[in-house]
Each structure stands twice: as structure tokens, then as C-alpha cells.
Design a protein around this motif. Structure first.
Motif, PDB file in Angstrom:
ATOM      1  N   SER A  87       0.883  -1.245   0.041  1.00  0.00           N
ATOM      2  CA  SER A  87      -0.115  -0.205   0.038  1.00  0.00           C
ATOM      3  C   SER A  87       1.053   1.290  -0.222  1.00  0.00           C
ATOM      4  O   SER A  87       0.643   2.335  -0.846  1.00  0.00           O
ATOM      5  N   SER A 106      -4.752   2.600  -4.667  1.00  0.00           N
ATOM      6  CA  SER A 106      -4.375   2.858  -3.293  1.00  0.00           C
ATOM      7  C   SER A 106      -5.708   3.001  -2.545  1.00  0.00           C
ATOM      8  O   SER A 106      -6.482   3.646  -2.758  1.00  0.00           O
ATOM      9  N   ASN A 107      -5.379   2.195  -1.207  1.00  0.00           N
ATOM     10  CA  ASN A 107      -6.320   2.608  -0.159  1.00  0.00           C
ATOM     11  C   ASN A 107      -6.000   3.335   0.891  1.00  0.00           C
ATOM     12  O   ASN A 107      -6.154   3.428   2.156  1.00  0.00           O
ATOM     13  N   THR A 109      -5.309   6.568   2.808  1.00  0.00           N
ATOM     14  CA  THR A 109      -6.313   7.899   2.954  1.00  0.00           C
ATOM     15  C   THR A 109      -5.334   9.013   3.344  1.00  0.00           C
ATOM     16  O   THR A 109      -5.600  10.143   3.112  1.00  0.00           O
ATOM     17  N   THR A 123      -7.224   2.339   4.878  1.00  0.00           N
ATOM     18  CA  THR A 123      -8.543   1.889   5.092  1.00  0.00           C
ATOM     19  C   THR A 123      -8.989   0.617   4.722  1.00  0.00           C
ATOM     20  O   THR A 123      -8.913   0.417   3.545  1.00  0.00           O
ATOM     21  N   ASN A 124      -9.570  -0.206   5.562  1.00  0.00           N
ATOM     22  CA  ASN A 124      -9.909  -1.754   4.998  1.00  0.00           C
ATOM     23  C   ASN A 124     -11.340  -1.360   4.145  1.00  0.00           C
ATOM     24  O   ASN A 124     -12.347  -0.980   4.784  1.00  0.00           O
ATOM     25  N   PRO A 125     -11.477  -1.544   2.755  1.00  0.00           N
ATOM     26  CA  PRO A 125     -12.804  -1.226   1.987  1.00  0.00           C
ATOM     27  C   PRO A 125     -14.009  -2.233   2.679  1.00  0.00           C
ATOM     28  O   PRO A 125     -14.797  -1.961   2.439  1.00  0.00           O
ATOM     29  N   ASP A 126     -13.728  -3.286   3.186  1.00  0.00           N
ATOM     30  CA  ASP A 126     -14.712  -4.255   3.624  1.00  0.00           C
ATOM     31  C   ASP A 126     -15.273  -3.817   5.024  1.00  0.00           C
ATOM     32  O   ASP A 126     -16.607  -4.115   5.251  1.00  0.00           O
ATOM     33  N   THR A 127     -14.347  -3.228   5.926  1.00  0.00           N
ATOM     34  CA  THR A 127     -14.880  -3.143   7.378  1.00  0.00           C
ATOM     35  C   THR A 127     -14.772  -1.698   7.595  1.00  0.00           C
ATOM     36  O   THR A 127     -15.227  -1.021   8.674  1.00  0.00           O
ATOM     37  N   ASN A 128     -14.215  -0.772   6.742  1.00  0.00           N
ATOM     38  CA  ASN A 128     -13.776   0.661   7.028  1.00  0.00           C
ATOM     39  C   ASN A 128     -12.844   0.977   8.023  1.00  0.00           C
ATOM     40  O   ASN A 128     -12.865   1.926   8.660  1.00  0.00           O
ATOM     41  N   GLU A 129     -12.270  -0.380   8.683  1.00  0.00           N
ATOM     42  CA  GLU A 129     -11.501  -0.079   9.823  1.00  0.00           C
ATOM     43  C   GLU A 129     -10.104   0.508   9.427  1.00  0.00           C
ATOM     44  O   GLU A 129      -9.652   0.304   8.158  1.00  0.00           O
ATOM     45  N   ILE A 130      -9.459   1.482  10.074  1.00  0.00           N
ATOM     46  CA  ILE A 130      -8.466   2.422   9.706  1.00  0.00           C
ATOM     47  C   ILE A 130      -7.310   1.580  10.490  1.00  0.00           C
ATOM     48  O   ILE A 130      -7.134   1.676  11.619  1.00  0.00           O
TER      49      ILE A 130
END
Length: 233
Positions: A87, A106-107, A109, A123-130
Motif C-alpha cells: 500500500s 491505493s487505499n 487515506t 482503510t479496509n474497504p470491507d470493514t472501514n477499519e483504519i
């Protein structure tokens, strides 16, 4: 999978102080800067596992197998850093601030470079966990990865001693310290809804020697099976 991560390391990392750490390499050809447990990959460590497998009574082998398994599992946890490098790495930040490309979206942020310290969030796109990541320098002598429920730190001292520590909000801990001669110590502490569940404290002699010994004390802290077992392999 491990081979893929290793190849990525060869591409993304630069050689420096890692040549002082425990590893089956030389300073000249070392391209793996990340802090990582190496002792478990030496032939002497493989022979420890073979001695456990040679125990005739399978029930007698369960405890040392569990104790030794916690030790080897730490080598898998170390793959987190090279995976994160997909990443954002120093090379990616130098190229375009870790904004990614058409072929590698890129994910990330946010990303910033202060002196030699690279900081970014993913940011995890599945959980929105940072996940927040910090690399102290381009030699990766100290890296910290934080998620909402835990923080994990990889650290390399000037003499090559490497330390891994992961602490979760519920009190779970995973830790090792590995010295330049490939000896070290570690522990795994686990909890459940009732509190402290199990502890496993272990140490090992230099894996670079012909024979490596592995000492452990593994305990269960809740009834009906509370108690400790310790030994040396």
C-alpha cells in the motif's frame, strides 16, 4: 505465499542495519530490512521440531508442540510489514505520495514524510477499519502498526537485537526478542471473557549452533484444567 512476500521484500526494501540482525544472510547480499524472527528457519530449529515429532506418546507431545508452535507462528506475523508495503513504502511515497496507479489502486487515506519518518493510514474497504502505520526510517528500524483494538511494534536496536510486541485491548500479548546470535525469548498471553486464560513463556539458545535448545513454561489459568507444564526440548 511466503515466497511471494519474500520476492516483494527484495524489490521494496533496501539493505542497511538489518545485516547485523539474526538472519541466514550476509551484509553484502541482504535486501530484507524488515524486523523478522529468523531463528525458526535454521536447521537447528528444524531439529527441535523433529525431536518433538519423535515423542512416541502423542498426548505427551501435545504440550511441547503447542509451546513450540507459538514460537514458529511469530514468523508468520512478521509478514504483516511486507504486506503493508504493497500500500505504501518509501519508494511509493517518493514516486507519488502513495496515491497508487491505474494498475495498483491505493487505499491509503493519508501519507506524510517528516524527516525520515513515514506515516500513513490505510482503510479496509470491507470493514472501514483504519490502520495507522509509522516507519521510523528507511532501514525500518522501528515500525508501529495501530488498529482500533491493538498496536504492534517492530524494533531493531543498534546491535541488531530485534523485538516484536503486539498488545490488544483485551490484554492479549505476543512478544519476542531475538539477539544477533539467533538466541532469544518470547511469550504469548491470551484472555477470554473470564479473564486470563493461557500463558506461554519460552526461550531458545543460538539457532546458528549445531544444536538449539527450546525451553518453555505453558500454563492454563482457569479451572477445571488450571496448571502449568514446563520443559526443555
Amino acid at each position: 505465499m511466503q515466497r511471494i512476500f519474500f520476492l516483494l521484500l527484495l524489490i521494496l526494501a533496501q539493505s542497511a542495519a538489518a545485516g547485523q540482525s539474526c538472519g541466514p544472510h550476509t551484509v553484502e547480499d541482504d535486501a530484507n530490512d524488515y524486523v523478522a524472527l529468523n531463528a525458526h528457519a535454521y536447521p537447528a530449529a528444524e531439529r527441535v521440531h523433529e525431536r518433538i515429532q519423535a515423542i512416541e506418546d502423542p498426548f505427551e507431545a501435545l504440550v511441547p508442540l503447542k509451546a513450540y508452535g507459538d514460537f514458529t507462528q511469530m514468523g508468520i506475523l512478521d509478514l504483516v510489514l511486507p504486506a503493508i508495503a504493497l500500500s505504501c513504502s518509501y519508494e511509493m511515497f517518493d514516486a507519488n505520495g502513495c496515491k497508487g496507479s491505474f494498475f495498483l489502486p491505493s487505499n491509503v487515506t493519508s501519507a506524510s514524510l517528516t524527516g525520515d519518518s513515514l506515516n500513513f493510514s490505510v482503510t479496509n474497504p470491507d470493514t472501514n477499519e483504519i490502520m495507522d502505520v509509522m516507519h521510523k526510517n528507511r532501514s525500518y528500524d522501528r515500525s508501529v502498526v495501530s488498529i482500533p483494538a491493538a498496536e504492534t511494534t517492530w524494533n531493531r536496536a543498534a546491535d541488531g537485537t530485534e523485538t516484536f510486541l503486539s498488545i490488544a485491548d483485551n490484554g492479549d500479548e505476543t512478544h519476542y526478542t531475538e539477539h544477533p546470535d539467533c538466541s532469544g525469548s518470547g511469550h504469548v498471553i491470551r484472555h477470554n471473557e473470564s479473564g486470563l486464560l493461557t500463558t506461554n513463556h519460552f526461550s531458545w539458545s543460538a539457532a546458528t549452533e549445531q544444536t538449539m535448545t527450546f525451553q518453555y513454561k505453558i500454563c492454563r489459568h482457569q479451572e477445571p484444567n488450571a496448571g502449568c507444564h514446563e520443559g526443555q526440548i
